[in-house]
Design an enzyme around this catalytic site. Structure first.
Site, mmCIF file in Angstrom:
data_model
loop_
_atom_site.group_PDB
_atom_site.id
_atom_site.type_symbol
_atom_site.label_atom_id
_atom_site.label_comp_id
_atom_site.label_asym_id
_atom_site.label_seq_id
_atom_site.Cartn_x
_atom_site.Cartn_y
_atom_site.Cartn_z
ATOM 1 N N MET A 33 0.940 -0.805 0.079
ATOM 2 C CA MET A 33 -0.234 0.054 0.828
ATOM 3 C C MET A 33 0.831 1.396 0.233
ATOM 4 O O MET A 33 0.205 2.328 0.803
ATOM 5 C CB MET A 33 -0.909 0.340 1.211
ATOM 6 C CG MET A 33 -1.962 -0.749 1.192
ATOM 7 S SD MET A 33 -3.027 -0.781 1.980
ATOM 8 C CE MET A 33 -2.625 -0.402 3.947
ATOM 9 N N LEU A 36 6.883 3.138 1.591
ATOM 10 C CA LEU A 36 7.857 2.307 1.964
ATOM 11 C C LEU A 36 8.321 2.701 2.800
ATOM 12 O O LEU A 36 9.079 3.430 3.058
ATOM 13 C CB LEU A 36 8.003 1.850 0.364
ATOM 14 C CG LEU A 36 7.112 1.472 -0.493
ATOM 15 C CD1 LEU A 36 7.791 1.012 -1.613
ATOM 16 C CD2 LEU A 36 6.525 0.279 -0.483
ATOM 17 N N GLU A 38 11.352 -0.171 5.240
ATOM 18 C CA GLU A 38 13.176 -1.524 4.912
ATOM 19 C C GLU A 38 12.025 -2.675 5.064
ATOM 20 O O GLU A 38 12.481 -4.395 4.217
ATOM 21 C CB GLU A 38 13.863 -1.542 6.595
ATOM 22 C CG GLU A 38 14.919 -0.612 6.065
ATOM 23 C CD GLU A 38 15.865 -0.940 4.634
ATOM 24 O OE1 GLU A 38 16.131 -2.039 4.464
ATOM 25 O OE2 GLU A 38 16.202 0.053 3.691
ATOM 26 N N GLY A 39 10.615 -2.594 5.449
ATOM 27 C CA GLY A 39 9.912 -4.712 5.424
ATOM 28 C C GLY A 39 9.805 -4.210 4.625
ATOM 29 O O GLY A 39 9.695 -5.583 3.446
ATOM 30 N N HIS A 40 9.128 -3.419 3.159
ATOM 31 C CA HIS A 40 8.351 -4.308 2.318
ATOM 32 C C HIS A 40 10.092 -4.058 0.951
ATOM 33 O O HIS A 40 9.397 -4.552 0.328
ATOM 34 C CB HIS A 40 8.242 -2.373 1.557
ATOM 35 C CG HIS A 40 7.052 -2.110 2.286
ATOM 36 N ND1 HIS A 40 7.000 -0.678 2.902
ATOM 37 C CD2 HIS A 40 5.164 -2.891 2.406
ATOM 38 C CE1 HIS A 40 5.752 -0.858 3.731
ATOM 39 N NE2 HIS A 40 5.000 -1.978 3.105
ATOM 40 N N GLN A 64 -10.739 -2.355 1.907
ATOM 41 C CA GLN A 64 -9.875 -3.434 3.396
ATOM 42 C C GLN A 64 -10.324 -2.358 4.114
ATOM 43 O O GLN A 64 -9.709 -3.271 5.631
ATOM 44 C CB GLN A 64 -8.767 -4.321 3.089
ATOM 45 C CG GLN A 64 -7.535 -3.131 2.948
ATOM 46 C CD GLN A 64 -6.275 -3.785 2.296
ATOM 47 O OE1 GLN A 64 -6.471 -4.224 1.006
ATOM 48 N NE2 GLN A 64 -5.789 -3.912 3.688
ATOM 49 N N GLY A 151 4.841 -10.239 4.186
ATOM 50 C CA GLY A 151 5.109 -10.459 5.376
ATOM 51 C C GLY A 151 4.674 -11.198 6.499
ATOM 52 O O GLY A 151 2.867 -11.217 6.570
ATOM 53 N N ASP A 154 2.314 -9.316 9.095
ATOM 54 C CA ASP A 154 0.614 -9.905 8.777
ATOM 55 C C ASP A 154 0.553 -11.199 8.881
ATOM 56 O O ASP A 154 0.441 -11.674 7.462
ATOM 57 C CB ASP A 154 0.365 -9.241 7.697
ATOM 58 C CG ASP A 154 0.436 -7.027 7.791
ATOM 59 O OD1 ASP A 154 -0.627 -6.692 8.228
ATOM 60 O OD2 ASP A 154 1.331 -6.988 7.477
ATOM 61 N N ARG A 191 1.705 2.175 9.350
ATOM 62 C CA ARG A 191 1.225 3.852 10.049
ATOM 63 C C ARG A 191 1.966 3.973 11.881
ATOM 64 O O ARG A 191 1.380 5.076 12.282
ATOM 65 C CB ARG A 191 0.359 2.721 11.445
ATOM 66 C CG ARG A 191 -0.273 1.926 9.822
ATOM 67 C CD ARG A 191 -1.906 1.703 10.351
ATOM 68 N NE ARG A 191 -3.466 1.390 9.593
ATOM 69 C CZ ARG A 191 -3.212 0.600 8.917
ATOM 70 N NH1 ARG A 191 -2.800 -0.556 8.604
ATOM 71 N NH2 ARG A 191 -4.289 0.867 7.644
#
Ligand code: AMP
Length: 288
Positions: A33, A36, A38-40, A64, A151, A154, A191
């Site tokens: 979404m 962005l 580091e996780g993405h 969603q 990831g 989630d 977030r």
């Protein structure tokens, strides 16, 4: 990196990339979404390692979000996202408008995974996973990936999508990448931008409570109630936090487990001010 906004041009670009890369080439899809971090990027890097062609998507998916959730204020940082994806060597970026994805205003046909969609976040956010499954199914149909990257952050989303892919025979393999955290333990999330410095400090208790429950389990505490109450106690010690749920479940079905012998997912969600954060830890199956 080619930036595409329509379904038609994305289909064409994916087909062309496959033709150019050869018949044994593989396409990796990384749905996001945006906003962005580091996780993405860890998902993009995993896709780059495994696939010849990497397609990222940026779409803040309205279906969603609940009516009183943060759809309108969700961070949108398209220009810097593009620069990051470009520097990671992404081949195609699909960034559709809401109208492109939902020409009738909203989805008309939905995908639901009853029994899984309505647990954890699905219970707190009714309709959330129906929106997630529907948009991911649409992206699978548009991009036709061989691999799709998600990831572990989630974890409930992973359970829903695994069930969907299995039940509806999507010809795609899901790859789940570990949660990327800040050095202090906070799981990266778009977030997190909502948090003040103070709230960010309070948020650390989420990952801390999971780490100490994991340590307890490793040290031989296998009683689910004991593990759960240690987390609750830790979270309740922070007055800034409002607990949404603390659950210890089967990672595939999201049903509560009575023991952790076969492995378990500890999932938590909590509000800090106006921000809802989630985190989880996977406990491996115990060896006898
Ligand atoms: P989002 O943009 O929040 O929809 O996330 C897009 C993808 O990135 C999802 O598969 C998430 O699970 C994954 N993701 C988000 N945060 C993290 C993180 N901290 N570590 C690993 N993956 C993540």
């Amino acid at each position: 990196m080619q930036i595409l906004h329509t379904i038609k041009e994305t289909r064409q670009a994916c087909a062309k990339s496959r033709t150019v890369a050869g018949s044994s080439s593989t396409v990796g899809l990384v749905p996001t979404m945006g906003a962005l971090h580091e996780g993405h990027l860890s998902l993009i890097r995993a896709a780059k390692k495994q696939c010849n062609i990497v397609v990222a998507t940026i779409f803040v998916n309205p279906t969603q979000f609940g009516p009183n959730e943060d759809f309108t204020r969700y961070p949108r940082t398209f220009a810097s996202d593009c620069a990051l994806l470009e520097s990671e060597g992404v081949d195609l970026l699909f960034a559709p408008t809401v109208e492109e994805m939902y020409p009738t205003g909203t989805a008309r046909t939905f995908i639901e995974v009853p029994g899984i969609s309505d647990r954890l976040d699905g219970l707190s956010r009714p309709g959330h996973f129906r929106g997630v499954a529907t948009v991911v199914a649409k992206l699978f149909h548009i991009v036709s990936p061989d691999f799709a990257y998600f990831g572990q952050k989630d974890a409930a989303q992973v359970a829903v999508l695994r069930a969907m892919v299995h039940d509806l025979n999507f010809p795609v393999e899901l790859v789940v990448c570990p949660t990327v955290r800040e050095p202090e333990g906070l799981a990266l999330s778009s977030r997190n931008q909502y948090l003040s410095a103070d709230e960010r400090n309070h948020a650390l208790v989420l990952s801390q409570s999971l780490a100490s429950a994991t340590a307890m389990a490793t040290a031989g505490v296998h009683d689910v109630r004991q593990l759960r109450s240690s987390i609750l106690q830790r979270l309740k010690s922070s007055p800034a936090l409002k607990i949404d749920y603390v659950e210890i479940v089967d990672p595939a079905t999201l049903e509560s487990v009575s023991d952790i012998q076969g492995g378990a997912l500890i999932a938590i969600a909590a509000w800090i001010g106006k921000t809802r954060l989630i985190d989880n830890a996977l406990l491996p199956a115990l060896n006898h």
